[in-house]
Design an enzyme around this catalytic site. Structure first.
Site, PDB file in Angstrom:
ATOM      1  N   LEU A 144      69.406  38.380  54.058  1.00 30.61           N
ATOM      2  CA  LEU A 144      69.181  38.192  55.487  1.00 30.61           C
ATOM      3  C   LEU A 144      68.860  36.723  55.707  1.00 30.61           C
ATOM      4  O   LEU A 144      68.291  36.066  54.827  1.00 30.61           O
ATOM      5  CB  LEU A 144      67.989  39.032  55.981  1.00 30.61           C
ATOM      6  CG  LEU A 144      68.158  40.540  56.143  1.00 30.61           C
ATOM      7  CD1 LEU A 144      66.849  41.138  56.670  1.00 30.61           C
ATOM      8  CD2 LEU A 144      69.306  40.894  57.059  1.00 30.61           C
ATOM      9  N   ASP A 145      69.192  36.202  56.880  1.00 31.41           N
ATOM     10  CA  ASP A 145      68.790  34.842  57.232  1.00 31.41           C
ATOM     11  C   ASP A 145      67.266  34.727  57.187  1.00 31.41           C
ATOM     12  O   ASP A 145      66.552  35.710  57.420  1.00 31.41           O
ATOM     13  CB  ASP A 145      69.246  34.484  58.652  1.00 31.41           C
ATOM     14  CG  ASP A 145      70.751  34.283  58.760  1.00 31.41           C
ATOM     15  OD1 ASP A 145      71.403  34.197  57.704  1.00 31.41           O
ATOM     16  OD2 ASP A 145      71.257  34.225  59.896  1.00 31.41           O
ATOM     17  N   ARG A 146      66.788  33.518  56.950  1.00 35.30           N
ATOM     18  CA  ARG A 146      65.349  33.254  56.921  1.00 35.30           C
ATOM     19  C   ARG A 146      64.652  33.809  58.175  1.00 35.30           C
ATOM     20  O   ARG A 146      63.615  34.456  58.089  1.00 35.30           O
ATOM     21  CB  ARG A 146      65.095  31.737  56.829  1.00 35.30           C
ATOM     22  CG  ARG A 146      63.620  31.354  56.980  1.00 35.30           C
ATOM     23  CD  ARG A 146      63.490  29.866  57.267  1.00 35.30           C
ATOM     24  NE  ARG A 146      63.720  29.061  56.102  1.00 35.30           N
ATOM     25  CZ  ARG A 146      62.750  28.595  55.296  1.00 35.30           C
ATOM     26  NH1 ARG A 146      61.487  28.865  55.560  1.00 35.30           N
ATOM     27  NH2 ARG A 146      63.044  27.854  54.258  1.00 35.30           N
ATOM     28  N   THR A 148      65.712  36.037  60.381  1.00 38.19           N
ATOM     29  CA  THR A 148      66.027  37.415  60.743  1.00 38.19           C
ATOM     30  C   THR A 148      65.081  38.324  59.972  1.00 38.19           C
ATOM     31  O   THR A 148      64.968  38.211  58.752  1.00 38.19           O
ATOM     32  CB  THR A 148      67.479  37.772  60.390  1.00 38.19           C
ATOM     33  OG1 THR A 148      68.367  36.916  61.112  1.00 38.19           O
ATOM     34  CG2 THR A 148      67.790  39.219  60.733  1.00 38.19           C
ATOM     35  N   ARG A 249      75.099  36.348  65.132  1.00 37.98           N
ATOM     36  CA  ARG A 249      74.644  35.265  65.994  1.00 37.98           C
ATOM     37  C   ARG A 249      75.823  34.523  66.624  1.00 37.98           C
ATOM     38  O   ARG A 249      75.859  34.271  67.833  1.00 37.98           O
ATOM     39  CB  ARG A 249      73.776  34.291  65.192  1.00 37.98           C
ATOM     40  CG  ARG A 249      72.514  34.929  64.653  1.00 37.98           C
ATOM     41  CD  ARG A 249      71.895  34.107  63.534  1.00 37.98           C
ATOM     42  NE  ARG A 249      71.521  32.774  64.000  1.00 37.98           N
ATOM     43  CZ  ARG A 249      71.172  31.780  63.180  1.00 37.98           C
ATOM     44  NH1 ARG A 249      71.173  31.969  61.868  1.00 37.98           N
ATOM     45  NH2 ARG A 249      70.831  30.607  63.681  1.00 37.98           N
TER      46      ARG A 249
END
Length: 318
Positions: A144-146, A148, A249
């Site tokens: 996961l993105d930082r 998110t 996104r």
């Protein structure tokens, strides 16, 4: 940072033994990682774990107090930091990751990553020994993105990792997100199909409606859950059919509905009054739609869901 002075009684000990005796609740993995990262100094000089301490030595230990003292956060799973445990058995874990926590070391080489915290947690439980080079090191099955938050699967053994990677690849693990986006989304549901181009140099992606050289096709499904007329914000459930970098996104921004709080693909003029500094995006549900999962067949048909944490008060109309 913690600073301590070595007393006469402790002189002559190896520094790693001295630290284990002094901080009995600290995970040994955290200590040895600090030595590797040169985060332990004696009299201002970085030392290795075999250094022998002398009376009057001044130790500087750059390990956060929570880990040093082995004290869990209030209301959290014991020794869990940066995540809470949603499900756990002898083969896998599913955790709910906090926003702002990178899953792996990033360009800043941060030690405060999800995988670091997971290994410390499992070491405390006695399920992982960082000094046993022959054992399997638990690892993440996806990212996961930082910024998110949400659900991440961790494999505790090699066979579980192999199966989970295969199931994710074959879309037998369905991933659902919730997000808040700018504006009223007119279509109540849709399947978006576009093409994504990744620009490594700029650390972002671009979306095209037509195939172009170097692009990958992406598919993103959504349905509208609610709408806040006053704030002009829609809440969506999004299912990733393909899983590319920044896909949700960038794809939603491409159709004119960027995620609230997204500084890269969003609208700062909209985010600023809301004080939204992180994207309102949460991986909130996993469904194990397995066909044959071997030793993990007992997970077939199971669903795991958490409540997204969005720090915006909405008056939502459903």
């Amino acid at each position: 940072m913690r600073e301590i002075i070595v007393t006469k009684e402790n002189a002559g000990k190896r520094i790693d033994k001295y630290l284990r005796d002094t901080f009995r609740n600290m995970p040994s993995g955290a200590m040895y990682k600090a030595f590797r990262k040169k985060d332990i100094k004696v009299n201002g000089v970085r030392v290795k774990d075999d250094y022998v301490v002398s009376q009057g030595d001044r130790l500087e230990i750059y390990i956060v107090d929570e880990i040093l003292d082995g004290v869990p956060q209030a209301g959290s799973t014991p020794f869990a930091r940066g995540f809470s445990v949603v499900y756990e058995d002898s083969n896998i874990m599913i955790v709910n990751k906090d926003q702002g926590i990178p899953v792996h070391p990033d360009r800043e080489q941060s030690n405060n990553t999800l995988i670091d915290f997971i290994l410390e947690y499992l070491e405390h439980k006695g399920e992982y020994n960082p000094n046993d080079t022959n054992s399997f090191t638990p690892c993440l099955c996806h990212r996961l993105d930082r910024n998110t938050g949400g659900l991440v699967i961790i494999a505790k053994n090699a066979e579980s990792l192999r199966i989970m990677l295969d199931k994710i690849k074959n879309k037998e693990v369905r991933k659902f997100y919730q997000c808040l986006v700018v504006g009223k989304v007119k279509k109540q549901s849709a399947e978006l199909r576009s093409f994504l181009i990744k620009d490594e140099r700029k650390s972002r992606v671009f979306i095209s409606d037509e195939p172009v050289k170097g692009a990958s096709e992406i598919i993103t499904k959504y349905r509208v859950l609610s709408y806040d007329m006053d704030k002009d914000i829609s809440r969506l459930e999004v299912e990733l059919i393909t899983g590319k970098t920044h896909q949700i996104r960038a794809h939603l921004a491409h159709i004119g509905h960027p995620i609230v709080g997204d500084g890269k693909y969003g609208t700062n003029a909209f985010n600023r009054p809301l004080k939204a500094k992180r994207q309102m995006l949460w991986a909130y549900k996993l469904v194990f739609d397995f066909k044959d999962a071997g030793m993990l067949n007992y997970l077939k048909g199971m669903k795991f869901e958490v409540e997204p944490i969005f720090n915006i008060n909405l008056k939502e109309q459903h």
